[in-house]
Design a protein around this motif. Structure first.
Motif, mmCIF file in Angstrom:
data_model
loop_
_atom_site.group_PDB
_atom_site.id
_atom_site.type_symbol
_atom_site.label_atom_id
_atom_site.label_comp_id
_atom_site.label_asym_id
_atom_site.label_seq_id
_atom_site.Cartn_x
_atom_site.Cartn_y
_atom_site.Cartn_z
ATOM 1 N N SER A 6 0.832 -1.194 0.000
ATOM 2 C CA SER A 6 0.000 0.000 0.000
ATOM 3 C C SER A 6 0.873 1.254 0.000
ATOM 4 C CB SER A 6 -0.976 -0.006 1.172
ATOM 5 O OG SER A 6 -0.325 -0.370 2.352
ATOM 6 N N LEU A 7 2.050 1.183 0.633
ATOM 7 C CA LEU A 7 2.972 2.318 0.571
ATOM 8 C C LEU A 7 3.426 2.555 -0.866
ATOM 9 C CD1 LEU A 7 5.286 2.015 3.701
ATOM 10 C CD2 LEU A 7 3.904 3.967 3.030
ATOM 11 N N LEU A 8 3.739 1.459 -1.563
ATOM 12 C CA LEU A 8 4.186 1.575 -2.957
ATOM 13 C C LEU A 8 3.102 2.202 -3.813
ATOM 14 C CD1 LEU A 8 6.200 -1.468 -4.282
ATOM 15 C CD2 LEU A 8 6.748 0.967 -4.393
ATOM 16 N N ILE A 9 1.845 1.731 -3.617
ATOM 17 C CA ILE A 9 0.740 2.295 -4.392
ATOM 18 C C ILE A 9 0.611 3.788 -4.103
ATOM 19 C CG2 ILE A 9 -1.783 2.282 -4.650
ATOM 20 C CD1 ILE A 9 -1.614 -0.779 -4.252
ATOM 21 N N PHE A 10 0.823 4.147 -2.816
ATOM 22 C CA PHE A 10 0.790 5.567 -2.453
ATOM 23 C C PHE A 10 1.840 6.360 -3.247
ATOM 24 C CE2 PHE A 10 2.868 8.872 0.149
ATOM 25 C CZ PHE A 10 1.821 9.791 0.197
ATOM 26 N N PHE A 11 3.086 5.841 -3.303
ATOM 27 C CA PHE A 11 4.148 6.582 -3.995
ATOM 28 C C PHE A 11 3.914 6.618 -5.508
ATOM 29 C CE2 PHE A 11 6.706 5.684 -0.078
ATOM 30 C CZ PHE A 11 6.802 7.001 0.305
ATOM 31 N N TYR A 12 3.426 5.512 -6.068
ATOM 32 C CA TYR A 12 3.106 5.531 -7.501
ATOM 33 C C TYR A 12 2.011 6.560 -7.787
ATOM 34 C CZ TYR A 12 5.810 1.224 -8.241
ATOM 35 O OH TYR A 12 6.814 0.306 -8.317
ATOM 36 N N SER A 13 1.025 6.651 -6.867
ATOM 37 C CA SER A 13 -0.055 7.617 -7.068
ATOM 38 C C SER A 13 0.466 9.040 -6.969
ATOM 39 C CB SER A 13 -1.164 7.405 -6.038
ATOM 40 O OG SER A 13 -1.581 6.070 -6.060
ATOM 41 N N ILE A 65 -1.534 5.882 -11.281
ATOM 42 C CA ILE A 65 -2.468 5.936 -10.152
ATOM 43 C C ILE A 65 -3.364 4.690 -10.117
ATOM 44 C CG2 ILE A 65 -4.334 7.252 -9.059
ATOM 45 C CD1 ILE A 65 -3.119 9.773 -10.377
ATOM 46 N N PHE A 66 -3.881 4.293 -11.290
ATOM 47 C CA PHE A 66 -4.872 3.211 -11.313
ATOM 48 C C PHE A 66 -4.339 1.904 -11.893
ATOM 49 C CE2 PHE A 66 -7.245 7.257 -11.753
ATOM 50 C CZ PHE A 66 -7.904 7.231 -10.541
ATOM 51 N N GLY A 67 -2.999 1.814 -12.055
ATOM 52 C CA GLY A 67 -2.411 0.652 -12.706
ATOM 53 C C GLY A 67 -2.866 -0.686 -12.138
ATOM 54 N N ASP A 68 -3.059 -0.736 -10.815
ATOM 55 C CA ASP A 68 -3.414 -2.013 -10.202
ATOM 56 C C ASP A 68 -4.894 -2.350 -10.364
ATOM 57 O OD1 ASP A 68 -0.789 -2.632 -8.717
ATOM 58 O OD2 ASP A 68 -1.229 -0.559 -8.196
ATOM 59 N N LEU A 69 -5.713 -1.348 -10.683
ATOM 60 C CA LEU A 69 -7.158 -1.586 -10.818
ATOM 61 C C LEU A 69 -7.548 -1.851 -12.266
ATOM 62 C CD1 LEU A 69 -8.321 1.377 -8.522
ATOM 63 C CD2 LEU A 69 -8.045 -1.031 -7.892
ATOM 64 N N LEU A 70 -6.842 -1.196 -13.200
ATOM 65 C CA LEU A 70 -7.185 -1.353 -14.617
ATOM 66 C C LEU A 70 -6.824 -2.748 -15.101
ATOM 67 C CD1 LEU A 70 -5.767 1.984 -16.070
ATOM 68 C CD2 LEU A 70 -8.177 1.330 -15.988
ATOM 69 N N PRO A 71 -7.660 -3.322 -16.019
ATOM 70 C CA PRO A 71 -7.251 -4.589 -16.634
ATOM 71 C C PRO A 71 -5.982 -4.368 -17.466
ATOM 72 C CG PRO A 71 -9.521 -3.971 -17.225
ATOM 73 C CD PRO A 71 -8.939 -2.816 -16.497
ATOM 74 N N ALA A 72 -5.076 -5.356 -17.439
ATOM 75 C CA ALA A 72 -3.787 -5.193 -18.125
ATOM 76 C C ALA A 72 -3.974 -4.903 -19.608
ATOM 77 C CB ALA A 72 -2.937 -6.444 -17.928
ATOM 78 N N VAL A 73 -5.021 -5.461 -20.200
ATOM 79 C CA VAL A 73 -5.209 -5.272 -21.634
ATOM 80 C C VAL A 73 -5.472 -3.793 -21.968
ATOM 81 C CG1 VAL A 73 -7.664 -5.857 -21.541
ATOM 82 C CG2 VAL A 73 -6.426 -6.137 -23.678
ATOM 83 N N GLN A 101 12.372 0.147 -2.973
ATOM 84 C CA GLN A 101 11.508 1.065 -3.713
ATOM 85 C C GLN A 101 10.787 2.029 -2.792
ATOM 86 O OE1 GLN A 101 9.066 -1.373 -6.401
ATOM 87 N NE2 GLN A 101 10.478 -3.010 -5.914
ATOM 88 N N VAL A 102 10.219 1.495 -1.706
ATOM 89 C CA VAL A 102 9.564 2.364 -0.729
ATOM 90 C C VAL A 102 10.590 3.342 -0.161
ATOM 91 C CG1 VAL A 102 8.400 2.436 1.508
ATOM 92 C CG2 VAL A 102 7.772 0.701 -0.163
ATOM 93 N N ALA A 103 11.843 2.844 0.025
ATOM 94 C CA ALA A 103 12.902 3.694 0.578
ATOM 95 C C ALA A 103 13.127 4.915 -0.309
ATOM 96 C CB ALA A 103 14.195 2.890 0.707
ATOM 97 N N ILE A 104 13.106 4.714 -1.620
ATOM 98 C CA ILE A 104 13.300 5.835 -2.539
ATOM 99 C C ILE A 104 12.147 6.831 -2.416
ATOM 100 C CG2 ILE A 104 13.357 6.464 -4.987
ATOM 101 C CD1 ILE A 104 14.813 3.697 -5.376
ATOM 102 N N GLY A 105 10.935 6.291 -2.260
ATOM 103 C CA GLY A 105 9.780 7.165 -2.075
ATOM 104 C C GLY A 105 9.900 7.992 -0.805
ATOM 105 N N VAL A 106 10.233 7.322 0.309
ATOM 106 C CA VAL A 106 10.379 8.018 1.588
ATOM 107 C C VAL A 106 11.485 9.073 1.480
ATOM 108 C CG1 VAL A 106 10.991 7.753 4.022
ATOM 109 C CG2 VAL A 106 9.573 6.025 2.904
ATOM 110 N N GLY A 107 12.633 8.668 0.907
ATOM 111 C CA GLY A 107 13.761 9.591 0.742
ATOM 112 C C GLY A 107 13.369 10.806 -0.080
ATOM 113 N N SER A 108 12.649 10.577 -1.182
ATOM 114 C CA SER A 108 12.271 11.685 -2.066
ATOM 115 C C SER A 108 11.365 12.688 -1.356
ATOM 116 C CB SER A 108 11.527 11.160 -3.290
ATOM 117 O OG SER A 108 12.324 10.250 -3.985
ATOM 118 N N VAL A 109 10.374 12.159 -0.618
ATOM 119 C CA VAL A 109 9.434 13.052 0.056
ATOM 120 C C VAL A 109 10.145 13.849 1.151
ATOM 121 C CG1 VAL A 109 7.381 13.136 1.514
ATOM 122 C CG2 VAL A 109 7.411 11.660 -0.504
ATOM 123 N N LEU A 110 10.974 13.162 1.962
ATOM 124 C CA LEU A 110 11.712 13.876 3.021
ATOM 125 C C LEU A 110 12.637 14.932 2.422
ATOM 126 C CD1 LEU A 110 12.691 11.161 5.665
ATOM 127 C CD2 LEU A 110 11.151 13.119 5.923
#
Lengths: 304, 221
Positions: free
Chosen positions: A4-11, A48-56, A121-130
């Motif tokens: 869920s953290l990853l989805i947050f950073f992707y969003s 943002i919606f990559g995980d919800l959209l059908p891959a096709v 990956q989450v580490a990069i997100g946390v680092g970027s925001v800080l």
């Protein structure tokens, strides 16, 4: 938690991309503003919606990006440069402290990535925001300026910045289509499998050669690692982190030798008003060959 | 045995050599490869879509850009230029060496500006030429060589140190590719195993630069 953290950073990234899209639409002096804006909005939706959209559906959107790019509808256009008076004023005030956010980014990313279970990956997100927060505090920049700088730098990176992810997608498709297996079958007819040293030589030299031909080590990496790196080196017991890290930079030895890498070898010829198109490559040739040999030896001794 | 999927590699090669639009070439190659391996159109789009979504981590380095953009508009270049200008009164080779280490240090912390445009053209190359001219008049051939060497020093330090930063696009591409190939490695492992080659390449180029100084002073004498 990690997911869920990853989805947050992707969003979060998707939102930045949406900013770039809106501002691209508004850039009236860009003849390709609709295509460019659409490009960024498509990316925003996928992030943002990559995980919800059908891959096709995502696949269809990626093909649309390809078509936009083919018809030259994704263009950086004219982007307002940094205001040099403000920059000079703050440079004087901040001095070396201007580098603080970058240091925070690198240090936090490494610490979170190494000492917490959150992963790189989450580490990069946390680092970027800080790091961004530190930069905002340090420069006392108003929200509007953060917004402007965000879309300015994203738009100037443009479609070129998305290329690594598109190449990684190509690598996935190659694997799914069995390209790696095919190449391995073809090469193993002419080349002995089972010899670790020869495998390392083949991988490093192929990385350099493909990069010379294509002018792009990232593209070579996606192709050659599937076809040669995995079957001839990793499958024989080579440490994947060593093989991959050195495989990529073995490709860079090729970048030093090729006029196809225009940004690095031709651009300076023009910028510095040199006479000979090959001058930069001539200065790099000897070092490149020495470094390629070092890559081969280092990979052989470190990976096994 | 169906060898048609290999046409994708050929398309990439030809497309890049003929300098067609890069993004379009790569996506086209993915479509053709999947179709040639016998996938239906729906399956092809699914594989491409899944591959793109699963590799979003490669573009995570975009998240570092708002901060870079903000410090750029608050004098990042100006401070960097000032730091480099402090390398005065040295031979061309030594100027280049100090520049290479500073550039590597910047990349270690994720500051990936275009070195050729930002530093070499306005700063490093003129400093190198001035320092060489202080030792004696330069022939056109020597000027050309010194300019090219300045560009080369930037390329070499840039290429072999950029992957020391865990959130660089190269590291993320490596990590994502290895994951999709079934041999997952973390970005920090990649950065770790980049260290030896980063050190070696900076050393090799430094020695070459000092050797250039030596050759030049021998020619003077």
């Amino acid at each position: 938690m990690v997911n869920s953290l990853l989805i947050f950073f992707y969003s979060l990234l998707g939102v930045c991309m949406a900013f770039a899209g809106i501002e691209s639409f508004k850039a009236k002096d860009n003849p390709a503003r609709y295509g460019t804006g659409l490009f960024w909005l498509i990316l925003a939706v996928i992030f943002i919606f990559g995980d919800l959209l059908p891959a096709v559906v995502v696949g269809g959107l990626v093909v649309i990006i390809g078509l936009l790019s083919l018809f030259k509808q994704i263009q950086v256009g004219h982007i307002k440069d940094v205001d040099s008076a403000t920059a000079a004023q703050f440079a004087k005030k901040l001095g070396g402290w201007i580098f603080l956010p970058s240091v925070v980014l690198a240090v936090v990313s490494i610490i979170v990535g190494t000492f917490t279970p959150l992963g790189g990956q989450v580490a990069i997100g946390v680092g970027s925001v800080l790091a961004l927060i530190v930069a905002i505090v340090e420069t006392k920049a108003p929200v509007k300026m953060v917004y402007t700088d965000t879309h300015r730098i994203l738009r100037s990176v443009g479609a070129v910045g998305m290329l690594p992810q598109i190449l990684a997608m190509l690598g996935t498709v190659f694997t799914a289509a069995g390209v790696g297996t095919l190449v391995t079958k073809m090469i193993s007819g002419a080349f002995p499998t089972g010899n670790r040293f020869l495998g390392v030589v083949l991988y490093c030299v192929a990385m350099a050669l493909f990069t010379i031909i294509m002018g792009n080590a990232f593209a070579a990496f996606a192709v050659i690692t599937v076809a040669i790196g995995i079957p001839f080196v990793v499958s024989q017991g080579g440490n994947p982190a060593v093989v991959a890290a050195l495989g990529m930079t073995a490709g860079y030895c090729g970048t030093l030798l090729t006029p196809m890498a225009a940004n690095f070898n031709s651009l300076p010829v023009a910028l510095l008003e040199m006479d000979d198109q090959w001058s930069v490559i001539k200065q790099q040739a000897l070092v490149s060959v020495i470094l390629l040999v070092c890559h081969i030896l280092l990979m052989y001794f470190l990976a096994f | 045995m169906n060898y048609w999927p290999l046409i994708g590699i050929l398309l990439i090669l030809v497309g890049f050599i003929l300098k067609f639009d890069t993004t379009a070439v790569v996506i086209f190659s993915a479509v053709v490869t999947a179709l040639c391996s016998g996938m239906s159109i729906t399956k092809t789009l699914t594989v491409i879509g899944q591959g793109f979504v699963d590799n979003r981590m490669v573009s995570l380095y975009f998240l570092t850009l708002p901060m870079i953009g903000l410090i750029e508009s608050h004098g990042l270049r100006e401070v960097a230029v000032k730091t480099i200008t402090k390398i005065k009164k040295a031979t061309p080779g030594k100027i280049l060496n100090v520049y290479m280490y500073l550039r590597g240090l910047g990349l270690l912390f994720g500051i990936a500006l275009s070195g050729q445009v930002t530093f070499v053209r306005p700063l490093v190359s003129p400093m190198v030429l001035a320092s060489a001219e202080a030792q004696g008049k330069l022939s056109p051939h020597e000027r050309e060589m010194l300019k090219a060497r300045s560009a080369a020093a930037d390329n070499i330090s840039n290429f072999f140190t950029q992957n020391l930063f865990v959130a660089s696009s190269g590291v993320l591409l490596i990590s994502a590719t290895m994951k999709s190939l079934g041999h997952a490695v973390s970005p920090s492992q990649i950065a770790l195993y980049t260290i030896p080659m980063a050190v070696i390449s900076l050393l090799v180029e430094s020695i070459d630069n000092l050797w250039m100084d030596k050759k030049r002073s021998r020619n003077e004498a």
